[in-house]
Structure formats: structure tokens, C-alpha cells
Design a protein around this motif. Structure first.
Motif, PDB file in Angstrom:
ATOM      1  N   GLY A 193       1.795   0.277   0.721  1.00 24.18           N
ATOM      2  CA  GLY A 193       2.702   0.989  -0.613  1.00 24.18           C
ATOM      3  C   GLY A 193       3.311  -0.107  -1.203  1.00 24.18           C
ATOM      4  O   GLY A 193       3.917   0.196  -2.309  1.00 24.18           O
ATOM      5  N   THR A 194       3.419  -1.516  -0.816  1.00 25.42           N
ATOM      6  CA  THR A 194       4.369  -2.511  -1.634  1.00 25.42           C
ATOM      7  C   THR A 194       3.380  -2.809  -2.676  1.00 25.42           C
ATOM      8  O   THR A 194       3.869  -3.967  -3.583  1.00 25.42           O
ATOM      9  CB  THR A 194       4.756  -3.557  -0.766  1.00 25.42           C
ATOM     10  N   GLY A 195       1.953  -2.716  -2.814  1.00 23.80           N
ATOM     11  CA  GLY A 195       1.332  -3.080  -3.919  1.00 23.80           C
ATOM     12  C   GLY A 195       0.742  -4.315  -3.938  1.00 23.80           C
ATOM     13  O   GLY A 195       0.744  -5.308  -4.882  1.00 23.80           O
ATOM     14  N   LYS A 196       0.380  -4.712  -2.847  1.00 24.12           N
ATOM     15  CA  LYS A 196      -0.528  -6.052  -2.574  1.00 24.12           C
ATOM     16  C   LYS A 196      -1.548  -6.035  -3.499  1.00 24.12           C
ATOM     17  O   LYS A 196      -1.923  -7.226  -4.044  1.00 24.12           O
ATOM     18  CB  LYS A 196      -0.658  -6.054  -0.920  1.00 24.12           C
ATOM     19  N   THR A 197      -2.446  -5.346  -3.513  1.00 25.87           N
ATOM     20  CA  THR A 197      -3.892  -5.162  -4.491  1.00 25.87           C
ATOM     21  C   THR A 197      -3.269  -5.239  -5.833  1.00 25.87           C
ATOM     22  O   THR A 197      -4.031  -5.847  -6.766  1.00 25.87           O
ATOM     23  CB  THR A 197      -4.967  -4.301  -3.899  1.00 25.87           C
ATOM     24  N   THR A 198      -2.432  -4.306  -6.418  1.00 24.49           N
ATOM     25  CA  THR A 198      -1.932  -4.398  -7.682  1.00 24.49           C
ATOM     26  C   THR A 198      -1.217  -5.682  -8.100  1.00 24.49           C
ATOM     27  O   THR A 198      -1.776  -6.309  -9.118  1.00 24.49           O
ATOM     28  CB  THR A 198      -0.756  -3.299  -7.657  1.00 24.49           C
ATOM     29  N   THR A 199      -0.579  -6.497  -7.282  1.00 27.37           N
ATOM     30  CA  THR A 199      -0.243  -7.724  -7.409  1.00 27.37           C
ATOM     31  C   THR A 199      -1.197  -8.592  -7.576  1.00 27.37           C
ATOM     32  O   THR A 199      -1.468  -9.485  -8.417  1.00 27.37           O
ATOM     33  CB  THR A 199       0.635  -8.220  -6.262  1.00 27.37           C
ATOM     34  N   PHE A 385       5.738   4.855  -0.412  1.00 29.83           N
ATOM     35  CA  PHE A 385       6.669   5.624   0.571  1.00 29.83           C
ATOM     36  C   PHE A 385       7.973   5.199   0.175  1.00 29.83           C
ATOM     37  O   PHE A 385       8.402   4.085   0.033  1.00 29.83           O
ATOM     38  CB  PHE A 385       6.508   5.162   2.132  1.00 29.83           C
ATOM     39  N   ASN A 386       8.872   6.357  -0.086  1.00 31.03           N
ATOM     40  CA  ASN A 386      10.280   6.010  -0.202  1.00 31.03           C
ATOM     41  C   ASN A 386      11.146   6.671   0.650  1.00 31.03           C
ATOM     42  O   ASN A 386      10.476   7.176   1.660  1.00 31.03           O
ATOM     43  CB  ASN A 386      10.622   6.348  -1.685  1.00 31.03           C
ATOM     44  N   SER A 387      12.327   6.931   0.337  1.00 28.25           N
ATOM     45  CA  SER A 387      13.395   7.607   1.401  1.00 28.25           C
ATOM     46  C   SER A 387      12.856   9.258   1.522  1.00 28.25           C
ATOM     47  O   SER A 387      13.435   9.915   2.643  1.00 28.25           O
ATOM     48  CB  SER A 387      14.881   7.548   0.996  1.00 28.25           C
ATOM     49  N   LEU A 396       9.144   2.629   9.055  1.00 29.53           N
ATOM     50  CA  LEU A 396      10.302   1.725   9.060  1.00 29.53           C
ATOM     51  C   LEU A 396      11.050   1.752  10.450  1.00 29.53           C
ATOM     52  O   LEU A 396      11.510   0.639  11.094  1.00 29.53           O
ATOM     53  CB  LEU A 396      11.212   2.144   7.832  1.00 29.53           C
ATOM     54  N   ALA A 397      11.310   3.078  10.860  1.00 24.17           N
ATOM     55  CA  ALA A 397      12.014   3.171  12.171  1.00 24.17           C
ATOM     56  C   ALA A 397      11.394   2.401  13.394  1.00 24.17           C
ATOM     57  O   ALA A 397      11.953   1.704  14.185  1.00 24.17           O
ATOM     58  CB  ALA A 397      12.254   4.769  12.551  1.00 24.17           C
ATOM     59  N   VAL A 398      10.041   2.625  13.522  1.00 23.36           N
ATOM     60  CA  VAL A 398       9.267   1.957  14.364  1.00 23.36           C
ATOM     61  C   VAL A 398       9.345   0.577  14.350  1.00 23.36           C
ATOM     62  O   VAL A 398       9.423  -0.492  15.179  1.00 23.36           O
ATOM     63  CB  VAL A 398       7.823   2.610  14.653  1.00 23.36           C
ATOM     64  N   ASN A 399       9.066  -0.080  13.221  1.00 24.95           N
ATOM     65  CA  ASN A 399       8.864  -1.389  13.019  1.00 24.95           C
ATOM     66  C   ASN A 399      10.284  -2.146  12.966  1.00 24.95           C
ATOM     67  O   ASN A 399      10.119  -3.327  13.587  1.00 24.95           O
ATOM     68  CB  ASN A 399       8.459  -1.786  11.339  1.00 24.95           C
TER      69      ASN A 399
END
Length: 631
Positions: A193-199, A385-387, A396-399
């Protein structure tokens, strides 16, 4: 003679090589072929060097590029202590672990042009050493190649596509575009969800605008057909949102293909039509899901690039590494830490501040000995994905191995995650829920809907498992789900192949152009003939008689490894109980499973298994990063 030397001689005298080698063949991943090869390379001698070569061959089976001296457990090099042996067996231990490595320098099989290579306290098979050396050399060449660039126009384009940059906020997508537009080699990494393909879509719009009079020839590739199809779909969607004029839109390629298809497979061979003597025709190559690409394939792909070509690697550094040897993406991204600026030189910071921040000193020098640190862009904000997203918080917790966050996430009651304990009742309920979800595509099949609708409905849900065998592995899960669907009269598995059967190809067939990981569904055609239907990376349907298919298996459930490069609206994952979860269940595996989900994630597992997995981070031995250090 010292007491230490005397002890070593006594140990050598009583050490039974035959018994020890027999135990290695019986209890470890040492094969008879490995032993034969090691003896051949060691001129049939049974000594310390033979065991080092056996350790190297075992390391390669475990997908390491090399055998690292620092990572050898000299007390029990082959980990025999973990096996229940019939009697006491002393482990092989060299007389002097400090000098054994020096012996290799004079070994007849070690050196340039020989089967084995030593580099930076690492022992290699020469083939893998040459792949690493090739990648390091080409990455540096591409990074340093001069580019014709209109910086003023680039600044305007960056402002156009990223207009909302705030003074106290770094738009890492904008930074990534600025970096990739102004260098010949760039790695763009980020979580889901960080936008790799959008970028990348915006980057292509910027680049084709910069070179509009002589547009770049761009190719998009991914390791699997599924990943290529998803990349094509994502870029098409991103293009539509940008509102580009028709002329520019036409210049932005939106059809991805597999790496194998781009290189041109030569049947019955491990070579490709495109290589250093017959290079690819392109100016820019973008590789999505780069963490899945193994060392050998990436080296052959880079070797086939023309001298002037640019290269962009795109992917999530925290996912599982490739199924085969190597971990290139992880090697290149080791320095990155979430919520911090990557280690960039003052020269790059000055350039990025000029291109992105109107010369304000937003980015500041952070020194690094890694020669490619200025070529790695890190997307740090998830737009999916946000808070408020349980999937995002769980990943995030697992990573980050954050146990308090994991406990908080499990207790908060997020709408997009369902977390259940593992017992017999929950296990059987999972089978029923999986059957409920798969009923959707089967009902469409019985209604006579077209193959595209059926495939789409099937792709909305996927059950993942960490193991292959046993009650918690994909083999048993597939059988149990199949039995439930049969009881509901949705399928009739009276023979090996039946209508509605979902399958995954598990070996490459270069003539049929079906590859390991491709997913098909068996359907009746207009003549009521049973055909296996596949959607290729171009979105086209292809059908084959079942008898023509390469080896395949049912895929109501698939392993987490096989799910890489895919996304599903609803993903379920089951982890084995703690008694069975000691081997192979690690942080990267669980993180990869969680991040396959787009809308809802369902986890069936014991909480302690998740905690234990978070603490196990798997890495592979490699010398690629050593080759890319400034000193």
C-alpha cells in the motif's frame, strides 16, 4: 609437540570418517551426489577441505549464495545434534578453524577459472560467484552512467505530479521519482500500500515527458504470470487516475510480461535467446516483485541489457526471498529503517532538495560505506493501511518484532482482520469457511458464466498454509476442502481431473509457456470438453487438454511461498501448532502471508506460534553487499 597438537592428532586417529559421512547422508541435506562431487573436487581425499565443500553444497541447497566462514558453527558444523542418532557421534571439527580457510587458498580446486572461488571469507561455487560479481559491476556502471537531463523541466514535472508536498512532510514517492529519473539504476522498495506501482506510473509519465521527442522504450516484467498480470492491472488503473493526454498515455507501457517471456526461453536449456551477444531492445527495464527474482535469473537478465539501459528494481524488501538461490533485494536494502531518512550522500541530498523541496535543506547527509546507498528509495507511508487498519498494524507488528503492538492489535477488534486460536473445532470451521468462499466461483460455473467471471470470483479468496505436509499443510487442506465441496454437490472429483478444479502448475513447460506458479481452472468448453483455462500476463485466455499439462496440484490451499506476487481480497492463513512450528516458521513467512490480503485477513494460529515466528528472521549468506562496499 604441544598438548593441543597431541589432542588434535588423537582426535584425528579416533574420528571415524565413514560413520560420520554415513550420518551426514542419513540425517542432513547432504546427498550422495554432493559427496561424489565433493570427493571429485577434493581429489578423493577425506580431510577438512572435503567437509568444507560439503558444507558449501548444503548451503547452496538452502539457497545461500556462498558458505560464510563467520556463520559456521564449528562446534557442530552439520547440526547433527538436533537429530536422534543411534549412538554417540563426535562432530567433525578441524584441527584449527582459524587456519583451515588459509588451506583453501592453496587448494587445487580453488581460484580464478576453477570450480571453487574464495572472496571476502566466503567460499563459492564459481558460477554463483560470477553472478554476484556481474551484478555488482553492472549495478555500479548503471548508477554512474551519464544521463541527459533537463533539471528545470524535471522540477516542473515533479511539482505537477506531486503538488501537495508539505514543509514538514517528505513525500517519499516524489523523492523516489526524482532519484529514478536522474540515475541509471534505482531500487524502489516499500511495504504493502505504499504506492510502488503508482510511483512507477508517475515516473514513466515524467520520463516520457522529458524525452517526448525521442520516447524511451520501456519494458515491464515480473517473476510470475500472476505478478505480471497484477502489475499490468495496477498501472492501467494508475494511468486512468492521472488524467493524461492521449499522446502521453500511449507512451506509458501498461502491459507487463514474465522475465522468461522477455528473455525468450530456449526449450530444454537453461539459456535464453537474449544475452550479452543478443541484447534486449529497450532503454528502461522495470522489474516488479524483485525480491522473488533469484540470483541466477537476475544475472542473466542484467547481462542481456544493452550498455545504455536503465534498470529499476521494485518490491518489498521484507518479503520472503526468492525460492531459488540469493536475496538480492534484501542485500541492497539492509540499511533502511522505517521512519528515518535513508543514508544519502551530501551530493544526492543537495540534488533532491533542489528537485523536490525548492532547495530547502529537508534531506541531510547520512554517510554510508555502501556504494549503492544513493540508488535506494524507500516508500514509507502506506496509503492502503493506516492506524485504523488491522492488516497494516498486524503486518507492522510482525515485521518489527513488536510484541506489545501485536497483542494490542489482536485485542482491539479491527474490522478487517479475524484472528482465531487453533484447535480441532477452529480447524474444521476453517475448512467449512474456505468451502463457503470457493462455492462462489463454482456456482458461477454451474450457471454457465464465462471463464473470466469464474477466474475473477476464484481469485477473491485464498487459503494459505506454512507447510506442505501433515494436517496443517496444503496437501491435507486441499483434500478436506475438496471433500466438503463434493458433499455439497458443487464438484464431482470422480477422476484425477474434473470441472471446477483449481490447479497450480509446479514445473516449467517452455513449449506450452506454462510456468511454476501459474494458476488455472478446469472448465467445460462449448463442446463439453474438459480444458484447463489460464489467464496469461496479457489478460488473454489459453486452454489446454489436461493430459498436456505439466506437473500440477490442486490449489484450494497454497503455500505462503507460492502466494508471493499475488494479492487476494480475502486471505486466510493457518499456522501449525507449536509442536510442529519449530522449523521454517519465521518473520518473513508470516509477514508475507499477512500482506497478501487487500480487504480482509483471517488468521488461525496459536498466539505463541506468532510470537516465536516474529523472533526468527531468516537471512541468506551472500557476498553481493561486500562487493558493493566502498572500501
Amino acid at each position: 609437540m604441544s598438548q593441543l597438537d597431541l589432542f588434535a592428532d588423537i582426535q584425528e586417529a579416533v574420528f571415524d570418517h565413514d560413520d560420520y559421512i554415513g550420518s551426514l547422508l542419513s540425517h542432513t541435506r547432504i546427498r550422495h551426489a554432493d559427496l561424489a562431487l565433493a570427493k571429485l573436487l577434493n581429489q578423493q581425499r577425506v580431510d577438512d577441505c572435503l567437509y568444507l565443500i560439503l558444507l558449501l553444497l548444503r548451503a547452496e541447497q538452502q539457497q545461500h549464495s556462498c558458505l560464510s566462514y563467520e556463520e559456521i558453527n564449528w562446534a557442530d558444523p552439520f547440526s547433527l545434534a538436533m537429530h536422534e542418532l543411534e549412538g554417540p557421534l563426535a562432530p567433525w571439527q578441524p584441527h584449527n578453524a582459524g587456519t583451515i580457510w588459509q588451506q583453501l587458498l592453496q587448494h587445487p580446486a580453488v581460484g580464478d577459472g576453477k570450480p571453487l572461488v574464495l572472496f571476502a571469507d566466503k567460499l563459492y561455487l564459481s558460477r554463483l560467484a560470477s553472478y554476484e560479481a556481474l551484478l555488482a559491476e553492472r549495478f555500479l556502471q548503471m548508477q554512474q552512467q551519464p544521463l541527459k537531463l533537463d533539471e528545470n523541466k524535471l522540477i516542473q514535472l515533479l511539482e505537477n505530479y506531486f503538488p501537495d508536498t508539505q514543509a514538514d512532510h517528505i513525500d517519499w514517492q516524489k523523492v523516489a521519482c526524482a532519484m529514478a529519473a536522474s540515475t541509471g539504476f534505482c531500487v524502489i522498495t516499500g511495504g504493502p500500500g505504499t504506492g510502488k506501482t503508482t510511483t512507477v506510473t508517475k515516473l514513466l509519465a515524467i520520463l516520457q515527458s522529458l524525452y517526448f521527442e525521442a520516447p524511451l522504450t520501456v519494458k515491464l516484467v515480473a517473476p510470475t504470470g500472476k505478478a505480471a498480470a497484477r502489475l499490468s492491472e495496477s498501472i492501467l488503473g494508475a494511468k486512468a487516475k492521472l488524467g493524461l493526454d492521449a499522446a502521453l498515455s500511449d507512451l506509458i507501457v501498461d502491459h507487463a510480461q514474465t522475465i522468461h517471456r522477455l528473455l525468450g526461453v530456449i526449450p530444454q536449456s537453461n539459456q535464453y535467446r537474449h544475452n550479452q551477444f543478443n541484447p534486449l531492445h529497450l532503454d528502461l527495464l522495470i522489474i516488479d516483485e524483485a525480491s522473488m527474482v533469484d540470483l541466477s535469473l537476475l544475472a542473466k537478465l542484467v547481462q542481456a541489457l544493452p550498455a545504455h539501459a536503465r534498470l529499476i528494481l521494485l518490491g518489498d524488501k521484507d518479503q520472503l526471498a526468492s525460492v531459488d538461490t540469493g536475496s538480492v533485494m534484501s542485500d541492497l536494502c539492509q540499511e533502511l529503517t522505517l521512519n528515518t531518512q535513508p543514508n544519502y550522500s551530501q551530493k544526492l541530498c543537495d540534488k533532491l532538495n533542489k528537485l523536490c523541496f525548492d532547495k530547502k535543506p529537508v534531506l541531510n547527509e547520512k554517510q554510508s560505506e555502501f556504494a549503492l546507498s544513493d540508488s535506494v528509495a524507500f516508500l514509507q507511508k502506506s496509503h492502503r493501511f493506516n492506524s485504523n487498519s488491522g492488516i497494516g498494524q498486524l503486518a507492522l507488528a510482525v515485521n518489527n518484532n513488536d510484541r506489545p503492538l501485536l497483542s494490542q492489535t489482536l485485542q482491539k477488534g479491527y474490522q478487517d482482520i479475524t484472528v482465531l486460536g487453533l484447535n480441532n473445532e477452529q480447524y474444521l470451521a476453517l475448512i467449512e469457511r474456505a468451502a463457503d468462499n470457493y462455492s462462489n466461483y463454482l456456482e458461477l460455473m454451474h450457471e454457465g458464466r464465462d471463464a473470466q467471471e469464474i477466474h475473477y470470483a476464484f481469485s477473491q479468496y485464498q487459503l494459505l498454509a506454512a507447510l506442505r505436509e501433515g494436517p496443517y499443510g496444503v496437501e491435507q487442506l486441499n483434500k478436506r476442502i475438496e471433500q466438503v465441496l463434493y458433499a455439497r454437490q458443487l464438484i464431482a472429483p470422480t477422476s484425477r481431473h474434473y470441472a471446477g478444479q483449481p490447479i497450480m502448475v509446479i514445473e516449467n513447460d517452455y513449449q506450452l509457456k506454462l510456468f511454476n506458479g501459474d494458476i488455472g481452472i478446469l472448465l467445460l468448453d462449448e463442446q463439453q470438453q474438459l480444458k484447463a483455462t489460464f489467464i496469461d500476463e496479457q489478460g488473454s485466455f489459453r486452454s489446454f487438454y489436461p493430459a498436456r499439462l505439466p506437473r500440477h496440484e490442486n490449489v484450494y490451499a497454497m503455500t505462503i511461498h507460492k502466494s508471493q506476487g499475488s494479492e487476494f481480497a480475502h486471505t486466510a492463513m493457518i499456522l501449525p501448532p507449536i509442536q510442529r512450528a519449530s522449523v521454517g516458521i519465521n518473520r518473513q513467512l508470516v509477514y508475507t502471508g499477512i500482506t497478501r490480503a487487500k480487504k480482509h485477513f483471517e488468521l488461525v494460529a496459536q498466539e505463541q506460534v506468532i510470537f516465536n515466528a516474529m523472533q526468527k528472521s531468516v537471512s541468506r549468506s551472500s557476498g553481493l553487499r561486500d562487493r558493493l562496499m566502498k572500501n
